[in-house]
Design an enzyme around this catalytic site. Structure first.
Site, PDB file in Angstrom:
ATOM      1  N   ASP A 138      19.311 -26.415  12.776  1.00  0.00           N
ATOM      2  CA  ASP A 138      18.420 -26.389  13.934  1.00  0.00           C
ATOM      3  C   ASP A 138      18.431 -24.986  14.534  1.00  0.00           C
ATOM      4  O   ASP A 138      19.481 -24.481  14.936  1.00  0.00           O
ATOM      5  CB  ASP A 138      18.884 -27.422  14.970  1.00  0.00           C
ATOM      6  CG  ASP A 138      17.979 -27.450  16.189  1.00  0.00           C
ATOM      7  OD1 ASP A 138      16.806 -27.797  16.034  1.00  0.00           O
ATOM      8  OD2 ASP A 138      18.460 -27.114  17.287  1.00  0.00           O
ATOM      9  N   ASP A 194      15.221 -34.243  17.963  1.00  0.00           N
ATOM     10  CA  ASP A 194      14.009 -33.523  17.541  1.00  0.00           C
ATOM     11  C   ASP A 194      12.901 -34.500  17.134  1.00  0.00           C
ATOM     12  O   ASP A 194      11.723 -34.293  17.463  1.00  0.00           O
ATOM     13  CB  ASP A 194      14.324 -32.593  16.364  1.00  0.00           C
ATOM     14  CG  ASP A 194      15.117 -31.362  16.802  1.00  0.00           C
ATOM     15  OD1 ASP A 194      15.378 -31.248  18.012  1.00  0.00           O
ATOM     16  OD2 ASP A 194      15.476 -30.547  15.940  1.00  0.00           O
TER      17      ASP A 194
END
Length: 555
Positions: free
Chosen positions: A64, A402
């Site tokens: 990420d 996410d």
């Protein structure tokens, strides 16, 4: 020689060094490109992970972009702009953090090359702004696809696209996509303007080590990783009235450092009894208000437990304050720091109580959890993640977050765009054609902006061990045909993107590679603004640190 000319000692005015001209601009761009190179290899479904070890030895394994950059201790002031940029994208959209950093760095690189070609930074900034506006308008008018025409499947595919580059993007991707979509759609509610909103904070994500990831669960209701304070308390309460407290239900103790001297044991006994009476009075006011469930962020001692058990009240201690605030919002209650009113007296008004249909303690995934169901004000949901170890669970939690954010954006905007570099290739072709219609000095920056956008499909191909030049050329050819051919049958090429599994191009709307349109729009805007911010800098004055004054007793 140029670096010596670019640096000037300011001893006659300030105690510091002044850097200006192309040296400082090149230095800023180099620092930003170095930061982008760190996260570049983690972009896309075949991106690689990074292992980050901090100064005390804690290990984080992730791909990420926002997490990677937040863990790095970046010192360069211009590079910090990209770190903040990734954080902003994560906060606003929740996904696309790596691509926004890579795009900003590419815009900086080509912008610096234009400055070296004797084009003024103001002209470049003006051209970038023109290109950004035109790109956003083109995405909205030509590339965005309404979700209503695709149904629930589009929402699931958007969640899968977000997960595809994560740890849960393997065999369990369908399972987790349904988990995420079920959780976020349950908490949807209209706002004051009648538009549906899906608050991420209404979905509580818990992590339970052990078992495989496929044993993760979705629960209708708010789950707390807590248990009742005493086994004598009821494990299930219907038509719950919930008191939310942010203080201790413990006996009042003599402050630290205070010494009480007495010659009579009776005085000590009376003092202890008075402490018990104060606690009894406090608990009694909460019970008298009608509360049958007490949640506190602090402790509940044995004496308070005794009174709660006698009244048939469920008490839960050590609830996270963040969870208390979420429960208060969902149940319509208020979190109290104490019971004092405006007159200085202690009271507990029944209006402070939150309401829910059921509060129960259940064993889920081999863990004892408190579940709050049927909340009065807003719906809630929970996801319990299972995994082999804490590192895996933390990465799963980031992946689910996410995916929740991407799904929320799709549900709220009701628009998606094809992924796999389709948007960037289409915008690159369109902006090159658009630049030809400009009769101003912005023409060349717009062309360079268009070419910079192609960095996304190129990096996707490189990370998949494919021929980036060949695939990008094929993609641009199809998008050129879609935009310039009068043959309606070629209009479908505007949805074509990369197929990284096979190494070819395909219709990514049909293939289900979908992203929220707002993610692309904000990526372009944020990356452009960050690049403009750094390109505007032509001088840096760095002050020397002041020496610490000598101690008067040092010799």
């Amino acid at each position: 020689m140029s670096s010596l000319l670019g640096q000037t000692q300011l001893s006659h005015v300030l105690d510091g060094i002044r850097e200006k001209g192309k040296d400082i601009r090149t230095q800023n761009v180099t620092a930003c490109v170095a930061v982008a190179n760190i996260v570049k290899s983690s972009l896309g479904p075949t991106g690689l992970d990074k292992m980050l070890v901090d100064e005390i030895g804690d290990v984080t394994i992730t791909n990420d972009g926002a997490t990677i950059l937040s863990k790095l201790e970046v010192q360069h002031p211009a590079a910090k702009v990209l770190v903040d940029l990734a954080g902003l994208q994560d906060k606003e959209v929740g996904d696309g953090t790596t691509s926004v950093v890579v795009l900003a760095a590419e815009l900086l690189k080509v912008g610096n090359q234009l400055v070296r070609s004797k084009i003024h930074p103001t002209a470049i900034i003006s051209g970038y702004r023109v290109a950004m506006r035109e790109a956003c308008n083109f995405v909205k008018s030509h590339l965005a696809v309404p979700v209503d025409s695709l149904g629930r499947e589009a929402i699931l595919q958007a969640a899968k696209t977000s997960m595809s580059s994560k740890i849960i993007g393997g065999l369990d991707m369908d399972f987790f996509a349904n988990l995420v979509v079920d959780a976020i759609t349950r908490v949807g509610a209209p706002n004051s303007k009648g538009k549906m909103r899906y608050p991420i904070k209404a979905v509580n994500v818990l992590m339970a080590p052990g078992d495989s990831s496929s044993h993760s669960r979705f629960i209708e209701g708010f789950a707390l990783n807590c248990t009742v304070a005493s086994q004598e308390m009821p494990k299930q309460v219907r038509k719950a009235k919930i008191a939310l407290l942010d203080f201790n239900l413990n006996r009042s103790k003599v402050p630290h450092g205070v010494v009480i001297k007495t010659s009579k044991a009776k005085d000590i006994t009376e003092m202890n009894q008075h402490e018990v009476d104060l606690l009894k009075e406090l608990v009694g006011k909460i019970i008298d208000s009608g509360a049958n469930v007490v949640l506190t962020s602090r402790g509940i001692d044995d004496i308070a437990c005794k009174y709660l058990v006698e009244a048939g009240v469920m008490g839960v201690r050590r609830v996270k304050r963040e969870d208390l605030l979420r429960i208060a919002k969902a149940t319509g209650g208020s979190v109290l720091l104490n019971l004092a009113n405006l007159d200085g007296e202690e009271e507990f008004d029944p209006s402070f109580l939150g309401k829910a249909d059921l509060v129960t303690q259940e064993t889920i995934a081999q863990e004892e959890l408190i579940l709050i169901k049927g909340t009065a004000t807003a719906a809630t949901s929970s996801i319990i993640l299972r995994g082999a170890n804490s590192m895996m669970l933390e990465e799963m939690e980031r992946s689910v977050h996410d995916a929740l954010c991407a799904t929320k954006r799709v549900l709220e905007s009701r628009l998606v765009v094809p992924g796999g570099g389709a948007v960037e290739a289409a915008l690159s072709v369109h902006l090159e054609n658009f630049a030809l219609s400009l009769g101003t000095r912005a023409q060349l920056p717009v062309v360079e902006f268009a070419r910079a956008l192609l960095c996304i499909p190129k990096i996707l191909a490189v990370n998949s061990a494919l021929d980036a030049a060949d695939l990008t050329a094929k993609l641009c050819t199809l998008h050129y045909a879609a935009q310039n051919s009068e043959d309606d049958s070629k209009a479908k090429y505007s949805r074509y993107g990369l197929d990284l599994d096979v190494g070819t191009v395909r219709d990514n709307v049909e293939a289900g590679v979908l992203e929220p349109s707002i993610s692309k729009l904000k990526s372009i805007r944020f990356a452009t603004e960050a690049a403009i911010t750094i390109l505007r800098i032509d001088e840096m004055i760095k002050l020397n640190p002041k020496p610490e004054p000598a101690h008067p007793h040092d010799h």
